[in-house]
Design an enzyme around this catalytic site. Structure first.
Site, PDB file in Angstrom:
ATOM      1  N   GLU A   1       0.748  -0.958  -0.044  1.00 18.67           N
ATOM      2  CA  GLU A   1      -0.067   0.075   0.054  1.00 18.67           C
ATOM      3  C   GLU A   1       0.719   1.055   0.048  1.00 18.67           C
ATOM      4  OE1 GLU A   1      -2.469   2.465   3.474  1.00 18.67           O
ATOM      5  OE2 GLU A   1      -2.354   0.430   3.488  1.00 18.67           O
TER       6      GLU A   1
ATOM      7  N   THR B   1      -4.843   5.718   2.806  1.00 16.48           N
ATOM      8  CA  THR B   1      -5.182   7.071   3.135  1.00 16.48           C
ATOM      9  C   THR B   1      -6.090   7.771   2.021  1.00 16.48           C
ATOM     10  OG1 THR B   1      -2.915   7.372   4.037  1.00 16.48           O
ATOM     11  CG2 THR B   1      -4.316   9.330   4.242  1.00 16.48           C
TER      12      THR B   1
ATOM     13  N   LYS C   1     -10.749  -2.125   8.538  1.00 20.20           N
ATOM     14  CA  LYS C   1      -9.289  -1.821   9.149  1.00 20.20           C
ATOM     15  C   LYS C   1      -9.628  -1.291  10.487  1.00 20.20           C
ATOM     16  CE  LYS C   1      -6.778   1.960   8.155  1.00 20.20           C
ATOM     17  NZ  LYS C   1      -5.672   2.539   7.511  1.00 20.20           N
TER      18      LYS C   1
END
Length: 213
Positions: A40, A69, A129
């Site tokens: 990521e 993000t 998450k």
């Protein structure tokens, strides 16, 4: 096997933030050589879209590349257009979830409270998450898993080689890892082998650790 199922099997997501495009060459090579399957790049990293594109072309068939993000639909669209195969966010935005589903992209949004977790899951996210785990702690993860054990949780924050098995024992289905994968100075010196050795330890630990149902 879809991407979410592959993540549940691999159990690890490598998170790269705040590095240069040149350092990303070292990071990517070390991560892939060490056995990482999910990488990521956070969208608040300079040249994040370029790094995503670089990694997709370089590691096609070896690892999946995603964007982290991701805070809104515009960022999600940019990431997908750059080649992101999955999206991760620190928050729950149902518009972003809907966009990802429409584009056939796996999305694993960040949530903290039971309401946020259930909202994201109901909206279509297959893994949630739990963030920020370093502050919430393993006790919080255990409590969350008790009533929500049907929702796969990726715990992000505070994971080390020494405590990773504790995260899985507490109920994490996967974990997100950042600086713990990068030995100090390895990116600056371009030491791919040092990163590979460190990453391999995490990969071996994840493979041999049972996930608590």
């Amino acid at each position: 096997m879809n991407l979410t199922e592959e993540l549940l099997a691999a159990k690890l997501v490598a998170i790269v933030r705040g590095i240069t495009r040149e350092q990303a060459k070292t990071a990517g090579a070390g991560l892939v050589a060490g056995g990482i399957r999910f990488m990521e790049v956070t969208m608040n990293t300079d040249k994040a879209l370029d790094i995503i594109g670089d990694w997709r072309s370089r590691y096609q068939g070896k690892a999946y590349v995603g964007a982290g993000t991701v805070l809104n639909v515009d960022m999600a669209r940019e990431a997908v257009d750059a080649g992101a195969q999955f999206l991760i966010s620190p928050n729950v935005d149902t518009a972003v979830i809907s966009f990802a589903i429409e584009r056939g992209i796996d999305i694993w949004p960040g949530a903290m409270t039971p309401t946020e977790i259930v909202t994201a899951y109901t909206a279509g996210a297959e893994i949630i998450k739990l963030f920020p785990m370093a502050s919430l702690g393993l006790g919080y993860l255990r409590e969350i898993r008790a009533p929500l054990n049907h929702i796969p949780i990726m715990a992000t924050g505070g994971v080390t080689l020494e405590n990773m098995s504790d995260y899985f024992a507490a109920g994490a289905s996967a974990v997100g890892l950042g600086s713990a994968l990068m030995p100090k100075g390895a990116l600056i010196s371009g030491d791919v082998e040092a990163i590979q050795r460190q990453v391999s330890k995490f990969v071996r630990g994840a493979v041999t650790t049972e996930v608590t149902p």
